[in-house]
Structure formats: C-alpha cells, structure tokens
Design a protein around this motif. Structure first.
Motif, PDB file in Angstrom:
ATOM      1  N   LEU A 230       1.628 -10.149 -15.098  1.00 46.15           N
ATOM      2  CA  LEU A 230       1.691 -11.387 -14.047  1.00 46.15           C
ATOM      3  C   LEU A 230       1.209 -11.264 -12.731  1.00 46.15           C
ATOM      4  N   LEU A 231       1.447  -9.934 -12.202  1.00 49.39           N
ATOM      5  CA  LEU A 231       0.884  -9.316 -10.901  1.00 49.39           C
ATOM      6  C   LEU A 231      -0.673  -9.644 -11.049  1.00 49.39           C
ATOM      7  N   GLU A 232      -1.297  -8.955 -11.998  1.00 51.74           N
ATOM      8  CA  GLU A 232      -2.582  -9.156 -12.220  1.00 51.74           C
ATOM      9  C   GLU A 232      -3.261 -10.451 -12.180  1.00 51.74           C
ATOM     10  N   ASP A 233      -2.529 -11.377 -12.829  1.00 54.85           N
ATOM     11  CA  ASP A 233      -3.057 -12.896 -12.888  1.00 54.85           C
ATOM     12  C   ASP A 233      -2.808 -13.525 -11.522  1.00 54.85           C
TER      13      ASP A 233
ATOM     14  N   VAL B 108       1.046  -9.859  -3.215  1.00 49.92           N
ATOM     15  CA  VAL B 108       0.853  -9.312  -4.600  1.00 49.92           C
ATOM     16  C   VAL B 108       0.747  -7.737  -4.353  1.00 49.92           C
ATOM     17  N   ALA B 109      -0.063  -7.366  -3.435  1.00 49.16           N
ATOM     18  CA  ALA B 109      -0.454  -6.023  -3.217  1.00 49.16           C
ATOM     19  C   ALA B 109       0.909  -5.260  -2.689  1.00 49.16           C
ATOM     20  N   ARG B 110       1.591  -5.720  -1.988  1.00 46.78           N
ATOM     21  CA  ARG B 110       2.884  -5.331  -1.296  1.00 46.78           C
ATOM     22  C   ARG B 110       3.808  -5.110  -2.564  1.00 46.78           C
ATOM     23  N   ALA B 111       3.936  -5.885  -3.826  1.00 46.24           N
ATOM     24  CA  ALA B 111       4.674  -5.971  -4.689  1.00 46.24           C
ATOM     25  C   ALA B 111       4.450  -4.941  -5.721  1.00 46.24           C
ATOM     26  N   GLN B 112       2.993  -4.413  -5.801  1.00 47.33           N
ATOM     27  CA  GLN B 112       2.683  -3.722  -6.910  1.00 47.33           C
ATOM     28  C   GLN B 112       3.216  -2.284  -6.947  1.00 47.33           C
ATOM     29  N   ARG B 113       3.509  -1.621  -5.697  1.00 43.66           N
ATOM     30  CA  ARG B 113       3.966  -0.230  -5.760  1.00 43.66           C
ATOM     31  C   ARG B 113       5.790  -0.459  -6.221  1.00 43.66           C
ATOM     32  N   PRO B 114       6.458  -1.132  -5.415  1.00 43.13           N
ATOM     33  CA  PRO B 114       7.829  -1.286  -6.433  1.00 43.13           C
ATOM     34  C   PRO B 114       7.595  -1.582  -7.977  1.00 43.13           C
ATOM     35  N   VAL B 115       7.051  -2.518  -8.263  1.00 44.28           N
ATOM     36  CA  VAL B 115       6.789  -2.897  -9.659  1.00 44.28           C
ATOM     37  C   VAL B 115       6.351  -1.540 -10.519  1.00 44.28           C
TER      38      VAL B 115
END
Length: 197
Positions: A13-16, A104-111
């Motif tokens: 989802l984050l990629e999309d 989205v970039a900030r969310a990637q590390r927590p994910v």
C-alpha cells in the motif's frame, strides 16, 4: 520496501501511495480510495489515522475529512459491507501530492519496525461478527467526536492512536494487536476525561 521482498499488504500500500503522490501535484481523496483497491478497511484505517499524525494532518479541514471517513467506514462495517462508498463531494477534496509523499516516506520506517510484530493470531477478536460490530461502533463514535471537537489542539492526534492500531489488527488479522487497540482506547478516554473534564 520493495514488494519483491515483502508482500505484506501495508508495504504494498505504501508503495502504491508513494507512486500516486509522485505522479501528480494535487491528490484527491477519491484517488487515495481508488489506490486502496480491494485491500479492505484495515489499511484504509491505518492511512486515515496516519493522516492525523503525519504532515498531511496539517492541511486545514483534514481532521473533519478523516472523521467523516471513520463514520462512513463504521456504518459500512455495521451493515456487513466490505467496500467503501464515499460522497462525490468528499472524493473531490484535494491536498498536496508532495505532502503525501513526505508522509509516506515518514511512515515507512515505523512500518518496517512493526512488520515482525504482527501475524494472524486470535483472529476471532477481529474477524467475528460481534467484534466487527464493536469496531464499527468505535469508529463511528471516534469519528463523531473528532468531527465535533476536532478543533481542540491535540485531540485528533490522541484519538488517531487506537484507530491506527485497530487498522493494523484488521490488516493482519491479529487479535493480540486488536487488544492493544482496545486498551489504547480506554487509556485515551481516561486521558481526555482527566484533561478536559
């Protein structure tokens, strides 16, 4: 976070969403919903709660938009629906594609950090009809509170926490994570009561 190495629904989802954000200057709410595809309500709840935590939440009116979504999703879940319908006017609301890309970039590390912690377990706490209704009620009440009192500084952020965790639980069919979400909700209620009443 390439889908070549991780097919987790949140990763894809984050990629999309990153692809959507980079493809245009302005992104509409309808664009985001369309990008969600058939992934279900869990990932959408994670995105909505993240909108109140990440830079997108700074957009004027965003808490109100998120609140309406929570009410709509809760209503659909309460009736057993698995797809989301949104009013055309709500779908036309737009925000900066750059702001979405940053979020989205900030969310990637927590994910990436969360990925090893979740797995399908105690699924009855998220999959059963009764618990589905409970989650639906939580979403509608949370949405109503944010819509009415979202102008109070920090309140949308606080109320987004249990939505984020419940979204993660629904996405991964993880009842243990759902219990954390219910506990967070109780803690938020006590916190709000202590601060505002």
């Amino acid at each position: 976070m390439s889908s070549e190495h991780d097919h987790w629904i949140i990763s894809s989802l984050l990629e999309d969403l990153a692809g959507l954000a980079l493809s245009r200057d302005r992104v509409s709410v309808a664009d985001v919903v369309e990008t969600m595809g058939t992934r279900g309500f869990g990932p959408l709840l994670m995105v909505l709660s993240a909108f109140l935590i990440l830079p997108v939440g700074m957009v004027p009116g965003m808490p109100g938009v998120v609140a309406l979504f929570l009410i709509l999703i809760g209503g659909r879940m309460m009736t057993g629906e698995t797809t989301l319908w949104i009013p055309a006017r709500l779908g036309r609301v737009t925000f900066s594609g750059h702001l979405l890309a940053v979020s989205v970039a900030r969310a990637q590390r927590p994910v990436l950090w969360l990925r090893p912690l979740v797995s399908p377990r105690l699924a009855v706490l998220v999959d059963s009809v009764v618990m589905g209704r409970v989650v639906a009620l939580i979403l509608m009440v949370t949405g109503a509170v944010i819509f009415v009192a979202g102008f109070i500084p920090g309140l949308p952020f606080v109320l987004s926490l249990h939505i984020l965790v419940l979204g993660l639980a629904l996405s991964s069919r993880d009842g243990l994570i759902a219990m954390v979400g219910y506990a967070l909700l109780l803690a938020e209620i006590l916190f709000i009561r202590f601060i505002f009443f």
